[in-house]
Design an enzyme around this catalytic site. Structure first.
Site, short mmCIF file in Angstrom:
data_model
loop_
_atom_site.label_atom_id
_atom_site.label_comp_id
_atom_site.label_asym_id
_atom_site.label_seq_id
_atom_site.Cartn_x
_atom_site.Cartn_y
_atom_site.Cartn_z
CB CYS A 13 -0.88 -0.01 1.24
SG CYS A 13 -1.60 -1.61 1.55
NE ARG A 38 5.17 3.18 -2.40
CZ ARG A 38 6.04 2.55 -1.63
NH1 ARG A 38 5.65 1.67 -0.78
NH2 ARG A 38 7.30 2.84 -1.69
CD1 TRP A 84 -1.70 -4.75 -4.91
CD2 TRP A 84 -1.20 -6.09 -3.19
NE1 TRP A 84 -1.39 -5.99 -5.40
CE2 TRP A 84 -1.07 -6.83 -4.38
CE3 TRP A 84 -0.94 -6.73 -1.97
CZ2 TRP A 84 -0.69 -8.16 -4.39
CZ3 TRP A 84 -0.56 -8.07 -1.98
CH2 TRP A 84 -0.43 -8.76 -3.19
CG ASN A 110 2.98 -0.37 3.09
OD1 ASN A 110 2.61 -1.47 2.66
ND2 ASN A 110 4.11 0.20 2.72
N GLY A 111 1.63 -2.90 5.21
CA GLY A 111 2.36 -4.03 5.77
C GLY A 111 1.41 -5.12 6.18
CD GLU A 498 11.56 -9.02 -17.51
OE1 GLU A 498 11.43 -9.86 -16.61
OE2 GLU A 498 11.10 -7.87 -17.41
CE LYS A 502 7.78 -6.96 -17.39
NZ LYS A 502 8.91 -6.80 -16.50
CD GLU A 505 4.76 -7.73 -15.07
OE1 GLU A 505 4.59 -7.61 -13.86
OE2 GLU A 505 5.87 -7.55 -15.62
CG HIS A 521 13.32 -32.36 -22.78
ND1 HIS A 521 13.75 -33.66 -22.95
CD2 HIS A 521 14.31 -31.57 -23.24
CE1 HIS A 521 14.96 -33.66 -23.47
NE2 HIS A 521 15.32 -32.41 -23.67
CE LYS A 620 8.00 -0.37 -10.08
NZ LYS A 620 8.29 -1.19 -11.29
C1 F6R Z 1 7.65 -7.61 -12.97
C2 F6R Z 1 7.88 -7.00 -11.67
C3 F6R Z 1 8.05 -7.88 -10.48
C4 F6R Z 1 9.26 -7.39 -9.66
C5 F6R Z 1 9.38 -8.19 -8.35
C6 F6R Z 1 10.61 -7.78 -7.57
O1 F6R Z 1 7.54 -6.64 -13.96
O2 F6R Z 1 7.94 -5.82 -11.55
O3 F6R Z 1 8.21 -9.23 -10.85
O4 F6R Z 1 10.39 -7.52 -10.43
O5 F6R Z 1 8.22 -8.00 -7.56
O6 F6R Z 1 10.55 -6.44 -7.20
P1 F6R Z 1 11.84 -5.67 -6.76
O7 F6R Z 1 12.76 -5.63 -7.92
O8 F6R Z 1 11.36 -4.30 -6.39
O9 F6R Z 1 12.42 -6.42 -5.61
#
Ligand code: F6R
Length: 625
Positions: A13, A38, A84, A110-111, A498, A502, A505, A521, A620
């Protein structure tokens, strides 16, 4: 003093708070918009204006804004929250702020409070009733209970309660009976206090809401409580109540433009297009190609550790984990140090063998990912040296690690990580090459050649971005696909992972990344005329092997979209679409090949009507496990 990466100078959050001489609402609402990355499933504010007015709503901050349009939004003390969900579904009831039983206290949080259930049970036996399913409401009732039964001041009740709770928090509390008081505290979740020049104070989960108002900020340390009363701030330790003398006030050097969209439709696209600059920034001042020298202040003191390291363990989550996988190839290829890449969430819970001869590299954009922080703590307790790679200045990782390096990619607001990834890979490439030199595993002329090539990467990324129009066409063609497969080998295997992440998500299309040869496999069974297969097939050691993998896909009528090196003719003849990227060294292909994959997911998601900056269910930075 923790390392903070030997440097001057970022879930869940988002929280904001204001206490001062002006109306708090404008700061709160704008701040929540800045922090919406967030979490954005509900939002709320509480304002003190003789009475305690609490307004909250499921949905985006803009919905809260509409909801309060005809309400009393005056008050010079206030707190706000964008959520969140962890405990309780996202609805009006569970939105923050939450209030105490007697209605005098309001809290945002937040937490996560792990032992909330037992506290709640005890409170219920004492007659408390709850109107939400959240752990946060339990916390404010608990504080109220201590205040009333132990007959202590609010500040002391907060402190005593926080000593009892297990979990992570950044909280802010205001009280109807104390119109000049705001209390904030943190453990595990970030919290910044902005010091205004008119006696006002601001609090926020990160500095972005604050910079329009003041550049003077104090990053609260874990287990600190900030009591702001009558224009004075006192910071104390939650455990022993000791007052912190002369808290360090940092001067923020973030620009407002850097946290705004700058003409782009959304943050994700802006951040994709920022990569030529962010990659450059991540190397700035660190390499000198002419004489092949390298400097990184955070590394200097620990170079001997890298030289003698028996093993490197990389811990990270999500996209940062993918950067870690690229680093495995880099460190083994060049520095000849064995590397293990671990999901932080797994590492922390399985009794890993780690010792003093190991170096643990923790990679995180936010510097606040709960699992990564816990993995760091565990490795530290076993005697390993911890090196952090992090983007957000002032976040937890730079404080917890022995040493480290910032990626300098600038604030990344879009939930899907783009520029942070390429900056992480750049920094890791620099470090791997430097350590290779220190260990005598690379010739000077080769090192100079690699450093020289790295310096060309920003302009090559610019060139890669020119494929945007072609990628829009490809996106139109495949936007309704149900599944995607991404294949790559060697340095391009992490790129495949990756690319797939992308796409899933932000577009909600199911996608898998696979090592190209591993396809046979199992996943090959999925291939038919409806399966788009994105293959990273650039020139280099694995080229011919990947060509064979493409043939295997084609034989099953799979639809090939290939990322190739400029001028490739062989794959052009086999694939439905090819996207060219400039030539580069094998080990630097991830920095270029990732770009078209980011754009492909971006355009597909936009065509499917998805919110790319705030994809559903995601936040985020994941500050709870
Ligand atoms: C994907 C993404 C997440 C973060 C993951 C780690 O686009 O953003 O998979 O990479 O939550 O976050 P950080 O790098 O902030 O530890």
């Amino acid at each position: 003093m923790p390392s903070q990466f030997n440097f001057f100078i970022f879930l869940m959050c988002g929280i904001v708070g204001y206490i001062g001489g002006r109306d708090a609402y404008p700061f709160l609402i704008n701040g929540l918009k800045r922090l919406e990355y967030r979490g954005y499933d509900s939002a709320g504010i509480a304002l003190l204006n003789n009475t305690l007015n609490v307004y909250k709503k499921a949905g985006k901050v803009s919905e809260l804004e509409e909801f309060v349009a005809d309400k009393d939004i005056h008050g010079t003390v206030g707190i706000g929250h964008t959520r969140w969900a962890t405990h309780g579904e996202p609805n009006d009831r569970n939105a923050h702020p939450h209030i105490s039983q007697d209605g005098t206290l309001a809290i945002i949080h937040n937490g996560i409070i792990e032992n909330y259930a037992s506290i709640k049970e005890a409170l219920i036996t004492k007659g408390h009733t709850f109107s939400s399913d959240t752990d946060t409401e339990v916390l404010i009732h608990f504080i109220e209970d201590i205040r009333d039964n132990a007959k202590v001041e609010l500040e002391e009740a907060v402190r005593l309660a926080l000593n009892e709770v297990v979990g992570a928090y950044a909280i802010a509390i205001i009280s109807k009976n104390h119109p000049n008081l705001l209390i904030a505290a943190r453990k595990g979740s970030p919290l910044v206090v902005g010091v205004g020049n008119d006696g006002a104070y601001f609090i926020a989960s990160d500095a972005t809401p604050i910079i329009e108002y003041t550049r003077n900020v104090i990053y609260l340390e874990d287990r600190e409580i900030a009591v702001i009363q009558d224009q004075k701030l006192v910071i104390k330790n939650i455990n022993d109540n000791k007052v912190k003398k002369n808290p360090y006030i940092e001067k923020l050097n973030l620009s407002i433009e850097s946290i705004e969209k700058g003409g782009f439709e959304n943050f994700m696209l802006k951040e994709i297009y920022e990569q030529p600059r962010s990659i450059l920034d991540s190397m700035r001042g660190r390499i000198n190609t002419k004489n092949g020298t390298f400097q990184m202040s955070g590394l200097r003191e620990y170079e001997h550790k890298f030289i003698n390291a028996k093993r490197i363990i990389i811990v990270a989550c999500g996209t940062s984990w993918h950067a870690g996988l690229v680093a495995e190839y880099l460190f083994e290829d060049f520095a000849r140090i064995p590397v293990e890449v671990e999901y932080a969430s797994e590492f922390r819970y399985r009794n890993p063998v780690v010792g003093e001869d190991d170096i643990v590299i923790a990679i995180s954009q936010s510097g606040e990912t709960a699992d990564t922080l816990a993995a760091i703590e565990l490795a530290k307790s076993k005697g390993a040296m911890i090196f952090g790679i992090c983007n957000v200045v002032g976040s937890s990782i730079p404080r917890m690690t022995h040493a480290g390096a910032y990626t300098h990619a600038g604030p990344e607001i879009g939930v899907a990580s783009t520029k942070a990834f390429t900056a992480q890979v750049t920094v890791l490439t620099l470090i791997a090459l430097h350590i290779a030199q220190l260990r005598g595993k690379i010739a000077d002329k080769d090192l100079r050649r690699f450093f020289g090539e790295l310096e060309t990467i920003p302009s090559k990324v610019e060139k890669a971005l020119l494929s945007n129009d072609l990628i829009i066409k490809i996106a139109e063609h495949f936007k309704d696909a149900q599944n995607f497969l991404y294949l790559g080998r060697g340095y391009c295997f992490p790129v495949a992972l990756e690319g797939a992440l992308k796409l899933k998500e932000i577009s909600y299309i199911h996608a898998e990344g696979y090592p190209a040869a591993e396809m046979k496999h199992g996943p090959i069974a999925l291939i038919d005329e409806n399966m788009p297969v994105v293959v990273i097939a650039t020139e280099g050691a694995n080229y011919e092997k990947v060509v064979s993998n493409i043939q295997e896909v084609k034989a099953r009528k799979g639809r090939i979209i290939a990322i190739v090196s400029e001028g490739d003719v062989k794959i052009k003849a086999m694939a439905e679409y090819v996207i060219e990227i400039p030539h580069t060294e094998d080990c630097m292909v991830p920095l270029l090949a990732t770009i078209p994959l980011q754009l492909l997911s971006y355009h597909i998601a936009i065509m499917r009507g998805c919110n790319v900056d705030q994809p559903r269910n995601l936040a985020k930075s994941v500050t709870v496990e």
